[in-house]
Design an enzyme around this catalytic site. Structure first.
Site, short mmCIF file in Angstrom:
data_model
loop_
_atom_site.label_atom_id
_atom_site.label_comp_id
_atom_site.label_asym_id
_atom_site.label_seq_id
_atom_site.Cartn_x
_atom_site.Cartn_y
_atom_site.Cartn_z
N LEU A 15 -3.95 0.41 -7.16
CA LEU A 15 -3.16 -0.69 -7.72
C LEU A 15 -3.30 -1.96 -6.91
O LEU A 15 -3.19 -3.07 -7.44
CB LEU A 15 -1.68 -0.30 -7.80
CG LEU A 15 -1.34 0.91 -8.68
CD1 LEU A 15 0.15 1.23 -8.58
CD2 LEU A 15 -1.72 0.65 -10.13
N GLY A 18 -4.41 -4.06 0.86
CA GLY A 18 -4.21 -5.07 1.87
C GLY A 18 -4.88 -4.68 3.16
O GLY A 18 -5.64 -3.70 3.22
N ALA A 19 -4.59 -5.43 4.22
CA ALA A 19 -5.24 -5.18 5.51
C ALA A 19 -4.79 -3.87 6.14
O ALA A 19 -5.57 -3.20 6.82
CB ALA A 19 -4.96 -6.34 6.45
N THR A 20 -3.53 -3.48 5.90
CA THR A 20 -2.99 -2.31 6.58
C THR A 20 -2.65 -1.15 5.65
O THR A 20 -2.28 -0.08 6.14
CB THR A 20 -1.71 -2.69 7.36
OG1 THR A 20 -0.74 -3.20 6.43
CG2 THR A 20 -2.02 -3.74 8.41
N ALA A 21 -2.78 -1.34 4.34
CA ALA A 21 -2.38 -0.26 3.43
C ALA A 21 -3.01 -0.46 2.07
O ALA A 21 -3.47 -1.56 1.71
CB ALA A 21 -0.86 -0.21 3.31
N VAL A 23 -2.25 0.70 -2.20
CA VAL A 23 -1.22 1.19 -3.12
C VAL A 23 -1.91 1.87 -4.30
O VAL A 23 -2.83 1.31 -4.91
CB VAL A 23 -0.32 0.05 -3.61
CG1 VAL A 23 0.77 0.59 -4.55
CG2 VAL A 23 0.33 -0.67 -2.43
N LYS A 38 2.37 3.81 -1.32
CA LYS A 38 1.71 2.88 -0.38
C LYS A 38 1.26 3.70 0.81
O LYS A 38 2.08 4.26 1.56
CB LYS A 38 2.68 1.78 0.04
CG LYS A 38 2.04 0.72 0.93
CD LYS A 38 3.01 -0.44 1.15
CE LYS A 38 2.35 -1.56 1.94
NZ LYS A 38 3.26 -2.72 2.13
N ASP A 135 6.29 -13.26 2.61
CA ASP A 135 5.03 -13.19 1.86
C ASP A 135 5.31 -13.25 0.35
O ASP A 135 4.78 -12.48 -0.43
CB ASP A 135 4.26 -11.92 2.20
CG ASP A 135 2.78 -12.00 1.76
OD1 ASP A 135 2.32 -13.12 1.45
OD2 ASP A 135 2.13 -10.95 1.70
#
Length: 716
Positions: A15, A18-21, A23, A38, A135
């Site tokens: 879905l 990002g940089a750390t996770a 989804v 996530k 954010d």
């Protein structure tokens, strides 16, 4: 496939990332319920422990319908990576909504208000719990569809969130660069060394950019080449933005910065809503922290918008539909002033029709007495004071249509098709608005004509009643006095009777002329009503919007194929030939769409010319009817008084026979040039003239009755 103790998912069901996770769409192993998980990657565990657990702790504190719910925190198998199990929003994010071609120029007004309500409610919940998001952007606002089919927007992705009171500061930098406050942009994007601390108002800047994006389909601050390619100019734009400006752009390379203090003309929001939204955007997109609003004022001003009801008003003088946003507890006087601000028609000149009926508004009453209106069933504003109708103002969609590059470039071709499709949807909306404007103008004018026809009938009835009164009264007086002519009339009374008889004749003549004028006006109004009905039939038969929709449907199929093809590294020979043919067909469809739209515009412009002529004719007719009505009323009142006086004089003249039987007739005072015998003749002539006047009035009355019975033009 990956899983936790209670949930499983395919890595293909991504879905977002990002940089750390990442989804994924997942399912509950027992119930099959869809959720979003996530999954944090290895990089995320390099962060301090406090930062790693911050998102879990923040989400556990929050519980609101406009914030994505946290169901559980689990771990994957051998890797033991943390997994947040959250509410799944099947309709994607606000960004995906804005990426649709039909929203290329922003959300429709109704949908924008839903978004505003949800964002304000969600942010209010965050502030109540002392949380700063850090954010806010369209990609972090999810959408799902409620049981009643309504949109529900929810804030998500609290990876950058932390607890922060109103007077606290932070120095760490998070966020997405297009939505960053200038102070954060300077350090995060340009990497300039500065240790400035930031407060909760950084969220307000991001909200301002997000709301502008949702209202217009575009970012508010755009350097030449785009925000990601020209970061120095991007920083200049957001740093040098003048107070009150809500957007800035650089149109050409090394060109000047251009500022705008209003939303673009392509925006779908009404001017009534824009007038309230723009000051909010201007005050939260404020670089100077001392001048920027706080959350309390932001919540107060946005709540003021959301608590208002919309009254739809179609202005016949302008031939434009207006949305008037007003509180139900406001008075009608405030509503009239709000209409004046949008239409330039002063309150004392405003007259309203609703569904064909005149509306009389008491200024002191609450605005809720106005009743429910819609865009297709608005109040119709009619005013005698007004310039030539200007109609709907818009930008030609052809200006926003890009051209395909000659070579095959899958990404560029997709972007071009998307842009063309967005302009095509704008053309469809405008075509519908133009046809609706013609329909509302014709219907409103028909109602005004019907009111004037009713005025004609009422005025004729007054004239008929006055003439009937005169004819019957005079006929009675003549009948009662027949054969009883005095032999020795009073000269003074005879003179007064003669003058009054002349006045009655003049009044009767005026009433007759007024009746004839009204009859002619009725004929003119009947012709105008028929002309309006004919034009309305033509509008109903217009198929411009259906033709544009047909082109869009065919273009959308090609667009979907381009969207699919851009994900591939390349095309084979045959596929490439088909792709080229699709580009040609897509261009032909776009050309046909614009051609139909231009024909629609030409019809609309011709209708404005006709509308202007009809408005002048209606205003001229109304002014004439007012004068005729005043004349009829005045004549009716004066005739009644004169007839009563004449009746008294005639009765006085006829009393001499009774007096003669009791006493000798008195001597007449000499009258120069008139012998008693002549006076008797004059009296007899007077009686004969009164008799003839009575007959004439009766005949005129029969004519007026026939005029009153004449059928009106049929409804349209």
């Amino acid at each position: 496939m990956q899983s936790t103790a209670n949930y499983l998912w395919y890595t293909d069901d991504l879905l977002g990332q990002g940089a750390t996770a990442s989804v994924y769409k997942a399912r509950n192993k027992k119930s099959g319920e869809l959720v979003a998980v996530k999954v944090f990657n290895t990089i995320s565990y390099l962060r301090p422990r406090e930062v790693q657990v911050r998102e879990f702790e923040v989400l556990r504190k929050l519980n609101h319908q406009n914030i994505v719910k946290l169901f559980a925190v689990e771990e994957t198998g051998p890797s033991k990576h943390k997994v947040l199990v959250m509410e799944y929003c099947a309709s994607g994010s606000l960004l995906s909504v804005l990426e649709r071609p039909e929203n290329a120029f922003g959300l429709p007004e109704a949908e924008f208000l839903v978004l505003l309500r949800c964002v304000v409610a969600g942010m209010n919940h965050l502030r109540e719990h002392g949380v700063v998001h850090r954010d806010i952007k369209p990609g972090n606002i999810m959408r799902l569809v409620g049981e009643q089919g309504q949109s529900i927007y929810k804030l998500t992705d609290f990876g950058a969130a932390r607890e922060l009171d109103e007077d606290e500061k932070f120095i760490s930098v998070y966020g997405t660069e297009e939505y960053l406050h200038p102070d954060m942009y300077e350090r995060a994007v340009l990497h300039k060394p500065q240790q400035k601390a930031f407060g909760v108002t950084v969220d307000l800047w991001s909200i301002g950019v997000t709301l502008y994006h949702a209202a217009t389909g575009s970012l508010p601050f755009v350097p030449f080449g785009g925000p990601r390619r020209n970061k120095q100019i991007m920083y200049r734009i957001i740093r040098e933005k003048p107070a009150g400006a809500i957007s800035g752009a650089q149109r050409r390379e090394n060109g000047p910065l251009e500022w705008s203090y209003s939303l673009p003309i392509t925006c779908q929001l009404s001017m009534g809503l824009q007038s309230q939204l723009v000051p909010i955007l201007a005050n939260i997109l404020e670089v100077d922290e001392a001048k920027c609003w706080g959350f309390d004022q932001f919540f107060a001003e946005t709540s003021d918008i959301l608590q208002r009801a919309v009254v739809h008003v179609f202005s016949l003088p302008q031939s434009v539909l207006h949305h008037v946003h007003i509180h139900a507890h406001n008075t009608i006087a405030i509503f009239l002033e709000a209409v004046y601000e949008q239409t330039n028609v002063a309150p004392q000149h405003q007259e309203y029709l609703f569904e064909g009926h005149l509306c009389v508004f008491e200024p002191g009453l609450p605005a809720q007495h106005i009743g429910l209106t819609t865009a297709s069933s608005p109040l119709t504003l009619f005013s005698m004071a007004g310039d030539a109708p200007r109609g709907l103002t818009f930008r030609d969609p052809a200006v926003d249509i890009p051209k395909f590059v000659p070579k095959v470039d899958l990404q560029a071709d997709y972007n071009t098709a998307k842009g063309v499709l967005g302009a095509g949807h704008q053309a469809l909306r405008l075509a519908r608005a133009l046809l609706s404007g013609q329909e509302l103008a014709l219907r409103g004018l028909h109602w005004v004509v019907a009111v004037l026809q009713a005025t004609c009938r009422q005025t004729l009835e007054v004239a008929r009643t006055a003439l009937l009164f005169l004819s019957s009264s005079l006929a009675t007086e003549w009948s009662n006095s027949a054969g009883r002519t005095p032999e020795t009339p009073e000269v003074q009374e005879l003179k007064r009777a003669t003058e009054l008889r002349s006045r009655l004749q003049n009044l009767a003549a005026v009433l007759t002329r007024c009746s004839q004028n009204i009859a002619e006006t009725q004929v003119s109004l009947s012709h105008l009503s028929s002309e309006l009905a004919k034009n309305r039939d033509q509008v109903h038969e217009d198929r411009s919007t259906q033709q544009i929709q047909s082109c869009l449907d065919k273009m959308y199929l090609i667009y979907k194929q381009f969207k699919k093809s851009r994900m591939r590294p390349g095309l084979g020979y045959n596929e490439e030939q088909i792709h080229k043919l699709d580009k040609v067909n897509f261009s032909h469809l776009a050309k046909r769409l614009l051609q139909v739209f231009q024909e629609c515009v030409q019809k609309y412009q011709a209708s404005l010319v006709m509308h202007s002529r009809w408005m002048r004719e209606v205003q001229k007719t109304r002014n004439r009817l007012r004068l005729v009505g005043w004349s009829v009323t005045t004549c009716s009142t004066e005739a009644q008084g004169a007839q009563e006086t004449l009746s008294e004089i005639l009765q006085q003249l006829l009393q001499d026979r009774t007096k003669g039987a009791e006493a000798a007739p008195p001597a007449l005072a000499p009258h120069p040039g008139t012998a008693p015998k002549d006076l008797v003749v004059h009296v007899r002539e007077l009686f004969e003239e009164v008799k003839q006047l009575a007959f004439d009035l009766q005949d005129n009355n029969r004519v007026i009755e026939r005029l009153s019975a004449a059928p009106s033009a049929p409804d349209i």
